[in-house]
Design an enzyme around this catalytic site. Structure first.
Site, PDB file in Angstrom:
ATOM      1  CB  SER A 120      35.525  71.655  59.071  1.00  0.00           C
ATOM      2  OG  SER A 120      36.480  70.191  59.361  1.00  0.00           O
ATOM      3  CG  HIS A 141      32.653  73.335  56.597  1.00  0.00           C
ATOM      4  ND1 HIS A 141      32.021  73.864  57.936  1.00  0.00           N
ATOM      5  CD2 HIS A 141      32.886  72.078  56.641  1.00  0.00           C
ATOM      6  CE1 HIS A 141      32.116  72.661  58.617  1.00  0.00           C
ATOM      7  NE2 HIS A 141      32.417  71.553  57.884  1.00  0.00           N
ATOM      8  CD  GLU A 153      30.881  77.048  59.193  1.00  0.00           C
ATOM      9  OE1 GLU A 153      30.631  77.517  60.194  1.00  0.00           O
ATOM     10  OE2 GLU A 153      31.636  76.172  59.133  1.00  0.00           O
TER      11      GLU A 153
END
Length: 291
Positions: A120, A141, A153
């Site tokens: 992250s 992510h 993500e």
């Protein structure tokens, strides 16, 4: 349609367990690797409990649970990931650890295997650079808790091929998740604002502005969040938050990303969060979120 059939997940912590649930529930053979037998045993118990609760809430047919669990395999032997079509790394935020892991994976996985990181904060390009196959590497992510939240993500590193990204995108959709494309920048979308935001909530506790329960209630009531920031931090764990802050602060020099001293004091006291039974809140059990 994705060509991926078998999924490897490295790390049986909170994120790894959630990702493995998503994969097995979506119909993929799922191999969870961790060096600790106890972590794998706990992960399987948490997975079973979560699926049972999902069935009780009408989110999942109860008769599908045995089949889902039959697709879930835990192992302490990394070479058992050799038949995976994609391996998703969900270990703690340390670039050297990630490089060492992917070097091992590169030596045992066939050339077609995609590598993905659930990082992250750390650059996908940097991780890919030590993977042995930077063109077959992508950022995925998952939003915590992965087994309940739909967002992934998706980030391509500078060396990620278009074919790799497209394949990973189709896989994310096959998981039943919602992928969004982000650039390879610190924190991507969510953690760019979430890490400083959560730290602000911690500092409210440090400064005695309000009790954790009242801070969470205010945020949930006013902003409509399903979970308060301190509840989320208890789920993430103080040890993980410290690592996230360190990585984010090193990359951005943003003062609000620096780890508040209270986090270190809570770690020293063993108040790591839900997994330890106490963090900003106290817990009667250490089941995973949603179970």
């Amino acid at each position: 349609m994705t060509s991926i059939k078998t999924v490897g997940v490295v790390g049986a912590g909170t994120m790894g367990v959630g990702i493995a649930i998503v994969a097995a529930r979506a119909g993929f053979v799922t191999r969870v690797y961790d060096t600790r037998e106890d972590a794998l045993a706990r992960a399987r118990t948490q997975t079973s409990a979560f699926l049972d609760k999902s069935a009780q809430r009408g989110k999942l047919p109860a008769d599908s649970i045995p089949e889902i669990m039959s697709r879930w395999h835990g192992t302490t032997q990394i070479d058992e990931l050799k038949d995976c079509d994609i391996v998703i790394e969900a270990v703690f935020e340390d670039l050297r650890v990630k490089h060492d892991l992917f070097k091992q994976l590169d030596s045992i996985c066939p050339a077609h295997t995609l590598f993905a990181s659930n990082t992250s904060t750390i650059s996908i390009t940097e991780i890919a650079g030590g993977s042995g196959r930077p063109d077959r590497f992508v950022g995925m992510h998952f939003c915590l808790p992965a087994q309940l939240m739909k967002l992934i993500e998706m980030s391509a590193g500078l060396t990620t091929s278009g074919e790799t990204f497209d394949e990973a995108w189709k896989f994310a959709q096959a998981l039943g998740q919602t992928p969004v494309r982000t650039q390879d920048t610190p924190g991507f979308i969510l953690n760019y604002f979430l890490i400083p935001f959560n730290n602000d909530a911690i500092r409210l506790v440090e400064q005695g502005v309000a009790e954790p329960a009242d801070i969470d209630l205010a945020i949930k009531t006013a902003l409509g969040y399903p979970m308060g920031p301190l509840e989320l931090l208890d789920l993430v764990g103080m040890d993980t938050q410290k690592l996230l802050c360190a990585a984010m602060y090193e990359l951005t020099n943003e003062p609000r990303a620096a780890c508040p001293p209270l986090v270190r004091r809570m770690m020293a006291a063993g108040w790591l969060g839900k997994k330890a039974g106490r963090g900003f809140h106290s817990y009667s059990d250490t089941k995973m979120f949603g179970a």
